[in-house]
Write a protein that holds these residues in place. Structure first.
Motif, PDB file in Angstrom:
ATOM      1  N   LYS A  98      34.944  36.699  38.525  1.00 58.78           N
ATOM      2  CA  LYS A  98      35.995  37.709  38.400  1.00 58.78           C
ATOM      3  C   LYS A  98      35.470  38.910  37.607  1.00 58.78           C
ATOM      4  O   LYS A  98      35.718  40.064  37.966  1.00 58.78           O
ATOM      5  CB  LYS A  98      37.221  37.097  37.714  1.00 58.78           C
ATOM      6  N   THR A  99      34.742  38.616  36.538  1.00 53.78           N
ATOM      7  CA  THR A  99      34.158  39.707  35.751  1.00 53.78           C
ATOM      8  C   THR A  99      33.243  40.566  36.624  1.00 53.78           C
ATOM      9  O   THR A  99      33.283  41.792  36.545  1.00 53.78           O
ATOM     10  CB  THR A  99      33.316  39.135  34.580  1.00 53.78           C
TER      11      THR A  99
ATOM     12  N   GLU B 131      33.439  41.001  39.800  1.00 50.79           N
ATOM     13  CA  GLU B 131      34.282  41.814  40.685  1.00 50.79           C
ATOM     14  C   GLU B 131      34.851  43.012  39.945  1.00 50.79           C
ATOM     15  O   GLU B 131      34.863  44.130  40.464  1.00 50.79           O
ATOM     16  CB  GLU B 131      35.444  40.973  41.242  1.00 50.79           C
ATOM     17  N   GLU B 132      35.338  42.764  38.735  1.00 46.68           N
ATOM     18  CA  GLU B 132      35.913  43.862  37.953  1.00 46.68           C
ATOM     19  C   GLU B 132      34.855  44.918  37.637  1.00 46.68           C
ATOM     20  O   GLU B 132      35.127  46.112  37.632  1.00 46.68           O
ATOM     21  CB  GLU B 132      36.512  43.327  36.645  1.00 46.68           C
TER      22      GLU B 132
ATOM     23  N   PHE C  63      34.578  49.325  38.065  1.00 46.50           N
ATOM     24  CA  PHE C  63      34.870  49.485  36.633  1.00 46.50           C
ATOM     25  C   PHE C  63      35.392  50.880  36.288  1.00 46.50           C
ATOM     26  O   PHE C  63      36.298  51.047  35.492  1.00 46.50           O
ATOM     27  CB  PHE C  63      33.606  49.192  35.841  1.00 46.50           C
TER      28      PHE C  63
END
Lengths: 289, 298
Positions: free
Chosen positions: A270-271, A273-274, A278
């Motif tokens: 998930k990180t 993906e974020e 960004f």
């Protein structure tokens, strides 16, 4: 259970049979015991471990050439020790032909990339004899550990006897018998940011990987992963280095390892993906191709 | 698992005991197919060699020495897989011939007509141009040239070959390691002469090295700062310090610290970093790939 535990040939719960090693071991004394056995048997010539550094609980990589050296490096330090930085030096100044090295999952990735794509690691690829990986949810900088121990827990760094993450808490034990527990909610913001893109919990690329999760207190879960890792493990067990229990017969067992591995991998996916979106129409770099 | 099955078929599996074991265990999990036998024949049928040569631009010959430092492995390579068709130091050939793979060492002195002409000719004659070593990839130590040296004081401007021609593969480092040169040669052979599966493996292995030319011709310790640490990716493993040929990198509180005046701009640190680029597809199969490469060169 899917791919979260990586490829392995065998898994069990184990602890060292050596009382000296167990005395100040983090859990089952697996790493210290394995390196000791590998050194005695000539399987390795020396091992890169995280030994005592200039400040209390600040590790530095050093090359252990005997059991006494290894005993000095017992236990988890919960902050950074760039062990891979010694991997070429170990073959030069220390003259090792068969290197042992312990590290986190990301350090196992670094070693394997270094073997397949050696940019500056000349003549190193065939000298990694035993890479032991330790389970890792995340790591901390030294300054973060100081802040947790001294500010949050109110203890002196030099008085700490053992640190441990388990049962949802960060535990600090001191020489005078104090036990302080911090909820992981407190420790999260001190985690090293680089850990949040890591997709490996149980050191999939190690020869042998180990950690406390899945096994009872004082025991460790051990995965034998590579062919050479399996060979060494079998020899060490046959030589009486370890007490062993089938993983199916211990609590909480492999299920918990899987659960935590999936938690880490999913959170960090998930990180990633974020990070990809960004900014405004701009993302952060992903290392994975 | 795609790559793993690919590896089963490489080099027949007969040469490396390590690779063979892996084959057996992979077979046990993959089902009842009996591949190795047929692949033994495959090996002899793909034994026609590729042609390769060494093009010497402005470099110190250290890269060529690194090629030679594969010792017996180099002889096997030349014996079974590669015809060495051009090399000012080792082969009696005056002009750059047509070849499959050109290993180019050194940067190009743009004040020297012959050098410029030869690098262009290399691009025309070679199917795959490999920049071998820091100078060819990134300029490396020749970035610091100011001219004035005997016997050509006017030779003062040097550029990485990627500034003049399109380059297919980078092998960074000063000197590049014999092992990476070896791996790329074996993979180039599979890419050009292998079956579909072998080509797939070679493509996967070479992919990150083929992506590097597109990222430019500049390298520095600063890459670790701008592309790894500043991007929140560094986790303090220590790879960079180990890769640096001039010991310009130490670790302070677990993170790399570079003495930038010592940096020779070879690109080793950034490219060794597992957080610069990382292919799970390739690296997860390290045991089998390394076993196969070593087995092939025994």
């Amino acid at each position: 259970m899917g791919t979260e535990l990586g490829n392995y040939k065998a898994v069990c719960s184990a602890r060292s049979t050596d009382k000296d090693i167990l005395k100040r071991a983090q859990d089952g004394g697996i790493v210290t015991q394995l390196f000791t056995f590998a050194l005695e048997e000539g399987f390795i010539d020396g091992a890169i471990v995280s030994g005592p550094g200039e400040e209390p609980w600040r590790p530095r990589p050093f090359v252990a050439m005997c059991k006494e050296d290894l005993l000095k490096a017992r236990g988890t330090k919960y902050n950074l020790s760039p062990n891979v930085s010694f991997i070429k030096e170990a073959t030069r100044s220390f003259g090792l032909d068969k290197i042992g090295i312990v590290g986190t999952p990301c350090q196992m990735q670094a070693i394997r990339k270094g073997q397949l794509y050696p940019m500056g690691l000349r003549d190193v690829d065939d000298k990694i004899a035993l890479a032991i990986g330790i389970f890792c949810m995340e790591n901390f900088s030294y300054q973060s550990i100081v802040q947790l121990v001294e500010d949050h827990a109110g203890q002196k760094m030099e008085s700490v006897k053992k640190m441990e993450i388990g049962k949802g808490k960060f535990w600090i034990y001191t020489d005078r018998g104090a036990v302080v527990q911090l909820p992981l909610k407190v420790t999260h913001k001190y985690e090293q940011p680089g850990c949040h893109v890591c997709l490996d919990y149980v050191a999939n690329l190690a020869d042998i990987s180990t950690g406390s999760v899945g096994s009872p207190d004082g025991w460790s879960t051990v995965f034998a992963r590579s062919t050479s890792g399996q060979t060494l493990w079998d020899k060490a067990v046959a030589a009486g280095c370890f007490e062993m229990k089938p993983i199916e017969q211990v609590k909480p067992g492999l299920e918990l390892v899987s659960k935590l591995a999936n938690e880490k991998i999913n959170k960090n996916r998930k990180t990633l993906e974020e990070r990809a979106s960004f900014g405004v129409g701009k993302g952060l770099r992903s290392p994975y191709i | 698992m795609g790559l793993l099955s690919t590896l089963k078929s490489i080099f027949g599996g007969g040469e490396s005991p390590g690779a063979k074991k892996e084959t057996e265990s992979a077979k046990a999990s993959a089902g009842p197919e009996k591949k190795p036998q047929t692949d033994m024949k495959e090996v002899s049928s793909v034994s026609n060699k590729i042609t390769a040569g060494h093009v010497h631009m402005s470099g110190c010959t250290g890269c060529l020495v690194a090629v030679a430092d594969n010792y017996g492995g180099l002889l096997t390579l030349l014996d079974k897989y590669v015809d060495w068709v051009y090399d000012l130091t080792l082969a009696d050939v005056r002009h750059i011939p047509k070849m499959d793979v050109a290993l180019v060492e050194g940067s190009v002195c743009i004040n020297d007509k012959l050098s410029v002409q030869e690098i262009k000719e290399t691009r025309e004659k070679a199917a795959i141009v490999v920049a071998v070593g820091g100078c060819a990839c990134y300029g490396n130590i020749t970035r610091f040239s100011r001219g004035g040296q005997q016997n050509q004081p006017g030779h003062e401007a040097f550029l990485p070959i990627g500034d003049l021609i399109n380059v297919d593969v980078y092998i960074p480092g000063c000197a590049p390691t014999p092992q990476l040169i070896r791996n790329v040669c074996v993979m180039a052979y599979l890419l050009l002469k292998g079956n579909d599966e072998q080509k797939k493996l070679a493509e996967a292995y070479l992919k990150p090295l083929m992506a590097l030319p597109k990222q430019g011709t500049e390298a520095c310790f600063c890459d670790l700062m701008t592309k790894v640490i500043d991007q929140g990716l560094c986790m303090g493993c220590g790879s960079c310090a180990s890769a640096c040929p001039v010991r310009a990198i130490t670790h302070e509180y677990g993170k790399p610290q570079g003495q930038r005046d010592l940096c020779i701009k070879c690109g080793a640190c950034y490219n060794q970093c597992p957080r610069s680029w990382f292919s799970f597809d390739v690296v997860s199969n390290y045991e089998t790939i390394l076993g196969a490469i070593r087995g092939a060169l025994q």
